[in-house]
Scaffold this motif. Structure first.
Motif, PDB file in Angstrom:
ATOM      1  N   TRP A  77       0.069 -14.011  -1.314  1.00 12.82           N
ATOM      2  CA  TRP A  77      -0.664 -12.734  -1.279  1.00 12.82           C
ATOM      3  C   TRP A  77      -1.305 -12.539   0.089  1.00 12.82           C
ATOM      4  O   TRP A  77      -1.224 -11.454   0.667  1.00 12.82           O
ATOM      5  N   SER A  81      -0.434  -9.420   2.777  1.00 12.16           N
ATOM      6  CA  SER A  81      -1.475  -8.381   2.739  1.00 12.16           C
ATOM      7  C   SER A  81      -1.984  -8.119   4.155  1.00 12.16           C
ATOM      8  O   SER A  81      -3.065  -8.577   4.539  1.00 12.16           O
ATOM      9  N   TRP A  83      -3.173  -5.484   5.449  1.00 14.68           N
ATOM     10  CA  TRP A  83      -4.436  -4.767   5.464  1.00 14.68           C
ATOM     11  C   TRP A  83      -5.598  -5.749   5.487  1.00 14.68           C
ATOM     12  O   TRP A  83      -6.619  -5.488   6.135  1.00 14.68           O
ATOM     13  N   LYS A 141      -5.727  -0.275   0.708  1.00 15.13           N
ATOM     14  CA  LYS A 141      -4.717  -1.315   0.941  1.00 15.13           C
ATOM     15  C   LYS A 141      -3.447  -0.722   1.557  1.00 15.13           C
ATOM     16  O   LYS A 141      -2.355  -0.844   0.976  1.00 15.13           O
ATOM     17  N   ASN A 143      -0.109  -0.033   3.656  1.00 11.36           N
ATOM     18  CA  ASN A 143       1.011  -0.872   4.117  1.00 11.36           C
ATOM     19  C   ASN A 143       1.100  -0.736   5.629  1.00 11.36           C
ATOM     20  O   ASN A 143       1.657   0.226   6.133  1.00 11.36           O
TER      21      ASN A 143
END
Length: 144
Positions: A77, A81, A83, A141, A143
């Motif tokens: 994760w 991720s 962000w 969040k 992309n």
């Protein structure tokens, strides 16, 4: 109730408590830079020191529960991720800001402040902008 939810809740709680102080401390610096009264300056020195030392544990608990939250989500994760990576850069800037407040506190303590009240008014807005960007990243969040 999962550990993840507890960590997230505590992370948000301590972040709010930390920001309450981080928003107020530069306001005290504004007043301190404006005053020429010795008694007022002495009172502000006490208030500034107590506030900064009071909120510093909140900053540390924010970090602790943020790291625990990331740990609970897992390595994959975290890797995917992007962000969050941008958020962490902004969070590091906040910790640098917090550390710089200790330097400013020390300058006031030793009557070495050279900055104007206008500087501190702008300085006061920096964490507001960082918080806005961090919240937007955490909620949206994107992309990236």
């Amino acid at each position: 109730m999962s550990a993840l939810l507890i960590y997230k809740a505590l992370h948000i709680f301590f972040m709010i408590a930390w920001f309450a102080g981080i928003f107020y401390l530069p306001r005290l610096f504004v007043y301190h830079a404006m005053t020429e009264e010795k008694s007022c300056s002495a009172m502000l020195k006490i208030m500034e020191r107590r506030l900064l030392y009071f909120v510093t544990p909140f900053a540390l608990f924010t970090l602790l529960f943020g790291v625990l939250t990331i740990y609970e989500y897992g390595r994959e994760w975290f890797r995917h991720s992007m962000w969050l990576h941008y958020k962490l850069v902004l969070v590091i800037a906040l910790y640098v800001y917090h550390g710089y407040c200790f330097k400013l506190l020390n300058d006031f303590k030793h009557d070495r402040n050279q900055k104007s009240h206008r500087f501190y008014r702008y300085f006061n807005e920096f964490p507001v902008l960082l918080l806005l960007a961090i919240v937007l990243l955490a909620i949206l969040k994107p992309n990236l």
